[in-house]
Design an enzyme around this catalytic site. Sequence first.
Site, PDB file in Angstrom:
ATOM      1  N   HIS A 115       0.878  -1.237   0.009  1.00  0.00           N
ATOM      2  CA  HIS A 115       0.111   0.024   0.034  1.00  0.00           C
ATOM      3  C   HIS A 115       0.820   1.224   0.014  1.00  0.00           C
ATOM      4  O   HIS A 115       0.407   2.463  -0.266  1.00  0.00           O
ATOM      5  CB  HIS A 115      -0.928   0.032   1.256  1.00  0.00           C
ATOM      6  CG  HIS A 115      -0.474   0.329   2.653  1.00  0.00           C
ATOM      7  ND1 HIS A 115       0.024  -0.676   3.472  1.00  0.00           N
ATOM      8  CD2 HIS A 115       0.214   1.436   2.998  1.00  0.00           C
ATOM      9  CE1 HIS A 115       0.497  -0.143   4.495  1.00  0.00           C
ATOM     10  NE2 HIS A 115       0.378   1.112   4.268  1.00  0.00           N
ATOM     11  N   ASP A 122       0.230  -7.565   1.691  1.00  0.00           N
ATOM     12  CA  ASP A 122       0.612  -6.184   1.510  1.00  0.00           C
ATOM     13  C   ASP A 122       2.177  -6.036   1.817  1.00  0.00           C
ATOM     14  O   ASP A 122       2.848  -5.309   2.650  1.00  0.00           O
ATOM     15  CB  ASP A 122       0.215  -5.641   3.106  1.00  0.00           C
ATOM     16  CG  ASP A 122       0.111  -3.954   2.785  1.00  0.00           C
ATOM     17  OD1 ASP A 122       0.571  -3.386   1.542  1.00  0.00           O
ATOM     18  OD2 ASP A 122      -0.491  -3.426   3.674  1.00  0.00           O
ATOM     19  N   SER A 171       4.599   2.567   7.937  1.00  0.00           N
ATOM     20  CA  SER A 171       4.379   1.363   7.099  1.00  0.00           C
ATOM     21  C   SER A 171       5.625   0.994   6.213  1.00  0.00           C
ATOM     22  O   SER A 171       6.139   1.805   5.680  1.00  0.00           O
ATOM     23  CB  SER A 171       3.360   1.771   6.160  1.00  0.00           C
ATOM     24  OG  SER A 171       2.047   1.963   7.038  1.00  0.00           O
TER      25      SER A 171
END
Length: 470
Positions: free
Chosen positions: A124, A154, A230
């Site tokens: 993402h 992911d 992230s």
Amino acid sequence: MKRFLSLLVVAFLAGAITLGAYKLFLEPKPVVITESKPATTSVQPTNYKVTNTMSTAAASGIDFSDAAEKTVNAVVHVKQYGLTRRPRNLMEYLRNGGAVEKQIQGAGSGVIITADGYIVTNNHVIEGATELEVTLNNNKTYNAKIVGTAPQSDIALLKIEADEHLSYIPFGDSNSAKIGEWVLAVGNPFNLTSTVTAGIISAKSRDLNEYDGNYQSFIQTDAAVNPGNSGGALVNVRGELIGINTAITSMTGSYIGYSFAVPSNSAKKIIDDIIEYGDVQKAIIGVTTTEINQASQKEFGVNDSQGVIIAGIESDSGAEQAGLKKGDVIKQIDGVKIRKFADLSGYLSSKSPNDIVNVKIIRDGSLMTLPVKLKKYERYEIQAVGIEVVNPSKEDLRRNGVNYGVKISRTLTPRMARYNLEGIIITEIDNIKVTDVEAVKRIMAQKSPNEDISISLIDRNGEKREFVFQ
């Protein structure tokens, strides 16, 4: 003489009355202090003391400086750019044109895993990017290319061409990580480069179930993770990579105490597959399962409170060939305890097709261990339609009254999720018979991006229907 005595008596009485009045009304009264014992109670008082993880760690003699020094130079800042067209004047606006500008669409972190520039991050973080830029801790900047992605997990793999050997973080064994173990989260939250936070592993095999039918197994930690973290590193006190920081659970969008990471064993397997095969080679046992609860205990006659119940066996699978049966309770795989489905899926995500795993089960109250050869999970995402298809079992085909086709395993978009398509059999695409997932791949590879797609399927009433997706 009598008069004198009378006056003396009167004076004496007057003095006595005056003294008595003073004593009674005017003289301050003494304060008497007495000691009283408090009432006894069965509730013990407690002191409230504000602490934090860093001071607690310091008090216990744990030093994170070595791990931080080993890892901070191997975590990078990832920026993704997109091209937008903005009109420079009214004429360009009316003609739906304009100047092309490069704009930052998002930012996150990444982890260098090899000295020659392979970087792992979250999918993402880079999804939708037309250009990627990676900045190292020494402020050197490189353009990055996408080697491959695994959207379901992911995970994405990037590559930069640097003019030097790069610092990197070695993989650790996430299976051996323990609840309560100290960890560091290294990343770039809020565009603050080289940020290190500390915490402990709060839980393992945590399933957030963010995607329909896509069960994942995360490491949960209380190390502070915020937007921008992230794709960053979760490392142990030895400086080994045990996870890729991925998500937080928060009403505000910022850290409130819990964060989640993809286990390093799963991430490493995905990366190895991308480098060797170009995509992820998912391995399966070949069973359908249900978790233990009161209903399943009653249905399958199970007394155990932990484990995974086998609810069905797929034909021609490793499970069928090994002798697993419906109603067996899976307790361990290769010595790893299986308490719930996330334990099972998490461990299998680190394995490859043709690997042999030792499955410990309980059957009729007896423990037994059976070696099971894992098979490849054949699947394909038809992105233009918004569905994923897999090879069906013989039972799937028999139940739908056909002898060929592929099965819709899950939907990829909210729009398609409304139609409850899971389990439906597709028999033709563009009037071409499809017998397996490979046939679907060949058909889709020959189509142009904007070309219509015709799909024939067997609905839940057993009738053949055709749909055209534009």
